[in-house]
Design a protein around this motif. Structure first.
Motif, PDB file in Angstrom:
ATOM      1  N   LEU A 161       1.363  10.109   5.475  1.00 32.84           N
ATOM      2  CA  LEU A 161       0.210   9.585   6.212  1.00 32.84           C
ATOM      3  C   LEU A 161      -0.887   9.150   5.236  1.00 32.84           C
ATOM      4  O   LEU A 161      -1.560   8.134   5.438  1.00 32.84           O
ATOM      5  N   GLU A 163      -0.321   8.101   2.275  1.00 37.20           N
ATOM      6  CA  GLU A 163       0.139   6.855   1.678  1.00 37.20           C
ATOM      7  C   GLU A 163      -0.099   5.668   2.620  1.00 37.20           C
ATOM      8  O   GLU A 163      -0.387   4.554   2.161  1.00 37.20           O
ATOM      9  N   VAL A 164       0.022   5.918   3.928  1.00 40.85           N
ATOM     10  CA  VAL A 164      -0.276   4.843   4.887  1.00 40.85           C
ATOM     11  C   VAL A 164      -1.734   4.411   4.739  1.00 40.85           C
ATOM     12  O   VAL A 164      -2.041   3.219   4.703  1.00 40.85           O
ATOM     13  N   GLU A 165      -2.631   5.377   4.598  1.00 38.19           N
ATOM     14  CA  GLU A 165      -4.047   5.021   4.421  1.00 38.19           C
ATOM     15  C   GLU A 165      -4.224   4.172   3.164  1.00 38.19           C
ATOM     16  O   GLU A 165      -4.911   3.145   3.189  1.00 38.19           O
ATOM     17  N   LEU A 166      -3.583   4.611   2.075  1.00 39.64           N
ATOM     18  CA  LEU A 166      -3.710   3.865   0.821  1.00 39.64           C
ATOM     19  C   LEU A 166      -3.119   2.465   0.979  1.00 39.64           C
ATOM     20  O   LEU A 166      -3.690   1.479   0.502  1.00 39.64           O
ATOM     21  N   ALA A 167      -1.967   2.384   1.674  1.00 42.18           N
ATOM     22  CA  ALA A 167      -1.297   1.092   1.847  1.00 42.18           C
ATOM     23  C   ALA A 167      -2.166   0.128   2.644  1.00 42.18           C
ATOM     24  O   ALA A 167      -2.056  -1.083   2.503  1.00 42.18           O
ATOM     25  N   LEU A 168      -3.039   0.676   3.492  1.00 38.26           N
ATOM     26  CA  LEU A 168      -3.896  -0.180   4.316  1.00 38.26           C
ATOM     27  C   LEU A 168      -5.228  -0.473   3.636  1.00 38.26           C
ATOM     28  O   LEU A 168      -6.110  -1.094   4.227  1.00 38.26           O
ATOM     29  N   GLY A 169      -5.385  -0.001   2.393  1.00 43.35           N
ATOM     30  CA  GLY A 169      -6.571  -0.371   1.639  1.00 43.35           C
ATOM     31  C   GLY A 169      -7.599   0.722   1.434  1.00 43.35           C
ATOM     32  O   GLY A 169      -8.722   0.445   1.015  1.00 43.35           O
ATOM     33  N   ALA A 170      -7.226   1.976   1.724  1.00 41.10           N
ATOM     34  CA  ALA A 170      -8.180   3.062   1.500  1.00 41.10           C
ATOM     35  C   ALA A 170      -8.257   3.382   0.009  1.00 41.10           C
ATOM     36  O   ALA A 170      -7.259   3.294  -0.698  1.00 41.10           O
ATOM     37  N   SER A 171      -9.441   3.749  -0.460  1.00 43.07           N
ATOM     38  CA  SER A 171      -9.560   4.290  -1.807  1.00 43.07           C
ATOM     39  C   SER A 171      -9.028   5.717  -1.743  1.00 43.07           C
ATOM     40  O   SER A 171      -8.816   6.261  -0.667  1.00 43.07           O
ATOM     41  N   GLU A 174     -11.308   7.850   0.260  1.00 45.11           N
ATOM     42  CA  GLU A 174     -11.211   7.633   1.706  1.00 45.11           C
ATOM     43  C   GLU A 174      -9.934   8.258   2.271  1.00 45.11           C
ATOM     44  O   GLU A 174      -9.945   8.862   3.337  1.00 45.11           O
ATOM     45  N   ASP A 254      -4.412   5.546 -10.232  1.00 53.78           N
ATOM     46  CA  ASP A 254      -4.035   4.252  -9.658  1.00 53.78           C
ATOM     47  C   ASP A 254      -3.905   4.340  -8.143  1.00 53.78           C
ATOM     48  O   ASP A 254      -3.337   3.451  -7.516  1.00 53.78           O
ATOM     49  N   ALA A 255      -4.421   5.437  -7.571  1.00 51.19           N
ATOM     50  CA  ALA A 255      -4.359   5.642  -6.126  1.00 51.19           C
ATOM     51  C   ALA A 255      -2.920   5.603  -5.612  1.00 51.19           C
ATOM     52  O   ALA A 255      -2.624   5.013  -4.588  1.00 51.19           O
ATOM     53  N   CYS A 256      -1.999   6.220  -6.372  1.00 47.84           N
ATOM     54  CA  CYS A 256      -0.628   6.426  -5.889  1.00 47.84           C
ATOM     55  C   CYS A 256      -0.464   7.903  -5.563  1.00 47.84           C
ATOM     56  O   CYS A 256      -0.918   8.768  -6.317  1.00 47.84           O
TER      57      CYS A 256
END
Lengths: 267, 211
Positions: A161, A163-171, A174, A254-256
């Motif tokens: 979940l 990762e979904v936030e990150l994939a949608l552009g969250a820092s 966030e 790298d926000a991974c």
């Protein structure tokens, strides 16, 4: 010993220990199988506290900065171990992160508290710094371990979940906001509750000890308030610090998401 | 913003250290479509995640002149948006799920509720689905909501991992029609899909990049 204090003899203490026998008998009668643990608890508490008592006496008689610092480090190491010992999840580098967090929160708060508020002289006087640190660590480690455990569990179980936030552009901040909010809340609630009920449900342990040792109640209250506030501050900061650390490990620069840095501990 | 997605010498490892793909090179023109092929376990999903800069990789990744570093990860991911195979929805209703990405700092437009409702309707999800608890939907419905969530802001490229795996034939053809329309509007597609592909996506065999 302040005026009005009634000195305890070791016999008095031994008498109180005998009362634990009652609990032992209950355990035997109800087959709780706790009598061995109770006995061990009595022995361990006695040995540990007596050893600490003598060590403290020696350290108080030889106030040196390096000795105080060494004692503080050893206490903080022990607190870190205790804080992480029961956690259901571990994170790479967790021990170092938690230790550093406690040094920067409980350690600094204890020094500031004793030097500035208590006005210890010299500023690092072990008679004030060490007991203060003990109170802060004892509470801080509970908060830190509740917070870290909750956060790691969420980071591991909700990794997809996040990762979904990150994939949608969250820092990464966030993406981690909700787990961090929940975890820090969990870590701080015990001390908030303690402040809420202080004096109503129970007299805090330190204050009770001071009153029994002969201090004026209002003096004891002032100290207790000071301690409570320092505990609230250092526990909150410890929760925030360890949460920031865990998020930075679980979600890299790298926000991974790095799920492989988290492990469930076998129970 | 019609830029091609170009991948140069991209190499990936699984998190356990196993080498998956090596020196992957591919170029997808703006509004183009490709379909990644290869046996399972080869790293198709990991490659999609790497294209979204969600998985560490070496090599170059660019969208025209921009890279994940030049844009920053969040803005890159809004342009190159992954829709994962397993639908994952946030707590709250469907509307909250679709609106959530517009609360991030990287958002470049405002939430367009009408467009969201129209997209849902085109996938056979009536307007009242907006106020339903997202996690109470069926897996097939969740998959379609996730697809809408990933396409709503109109990324330059959508990375779709088995976007119709949980759908029946009827829903599947509706998804294909939606994807075709989005493509006409300028959205490029990178697909991982086992089915025969009615979208005319160019197949790319990853076997030759196997590490």
């Amino acid at each position: 010993m302040p005026e009005g204090a009634l000195a305890l003899s070791l016999y008095d203490v031994a008498g109180a220990a005998l009362l634990v026998l009652v609990a032992g008998v209950v355990s035997l009668r109800l087959r709780l199988k706790l009598e061995a643990s109770l006995a061990l608890g009595v022995v361990r508490a006695s040995v540990q506290l007596l050893a600490v008592g003598y060590a403290l006496t020696w350290i108080f008689d030889h106030p040196a900065l390096w000795l105080t610092a060494l004692a503080m480090l050893v206490m903080t190491l022990a607190a870190t171990r205790a804080a992480l010992g029961r956690a259901g999840w571990t994170i790479e580098g967790g021990f170092a992160g938690a230790f550093l967090t406690l040094v920067l929160t409980a350690g600094l708060t204890a020094l500031v508290g004793s030097a500035v508020f208590v006005g210890a002289d010299p500023w690092y006087a072990p008679r004030y710094a060490l007991p203060l640190l003990g109170m802060l660590l004892g509470n801080g480690l509970t908060g830190l371990s509740l917070c870290l455990d909750s956060l790691l569990e969420q980071l591991a179980e909700d990794a997809e979940l996040i990762e979904v936030e990150l994939a949608l552009g969250a820092s990464r901040r966030e993406a981690a906001r909700e787990p961090v909010q929940r975890a820090v809340r969990r870590g701080i609630i015990p001390i908030v509750n303690a402040m809420m009920v202080a004096g109503i449900v129970s007299l805090p342990g330190m204050m009770t000890g001071q009153i029994l040792a002969g201090a004026e109640p209002v003096e004891a209250v002032k100290y207790q308030l000071l301690i409570l506030f320092l505990i609230a501050a250092s526990t909150s900061l410890a929760c925030l610090g360890v949460a920031a650390f865990a998020v930075a490990r679980a979600i890299d620069a790298d926000a991974c998401v790095r799920p492989n840095r988290l492990r469930a501990r076998e129970r | 913003m019609a830029a091609a997605l170009s991948v140069r010498e991209l190499s990936l490892r699984a998190y356990d250290g196993r080498a998956l793909l090596e020196a992957v090179c591919l170029e997808v023109p703006a509004a183009g479509a490709v379909r990644l092929r290869g046996r399972s376990g080869l790293g198709k999903t990991t490659l999609l995640r790497a294209l979204a800069a969600l998985h560490p990789a070496t090599g170059q990744l660019a969208l025209g002149e921009e890279t994940p570093d030049s844009l920053g990860r969040p803005r890159w991911r809004r342009r190159v948006t992954l829709v994962a195979q397993r639908p994952r929805l946030f707590g709250g209703d469907v509307a909250a799920n679709l609106e959530r990405p517009y609360g991030y700092r990287s958002a470049e437009s405002a939430f367009d509720r009408e467009r969201a409702v129209a997209m849902l309707a085109s996938l056979d999800l009536p307007e009242d689905v907006m106020s339903r608890e997202a996690r109470s939907l069926s897996v097939g419905e969740q998959q379609r909501v996730c697809l809408v969530r990933g396409l709503l802001h109109r990324p330059a490229f959508a990375l779709l991992d088995e976007p119709t795996s949980a759908l029946d034939d009827e829903s599947r053809s509706r998804v294909h029609a939606l994807l075709a329309r989005e493509r006409e509007a300028g959205v490029g597609l990178v697909l991982v899909s086992h089915e025969d592909d009615p979208l005319g996506a160019e197949p790319i065999d990853l076997e030759s990049f196997r590490a």
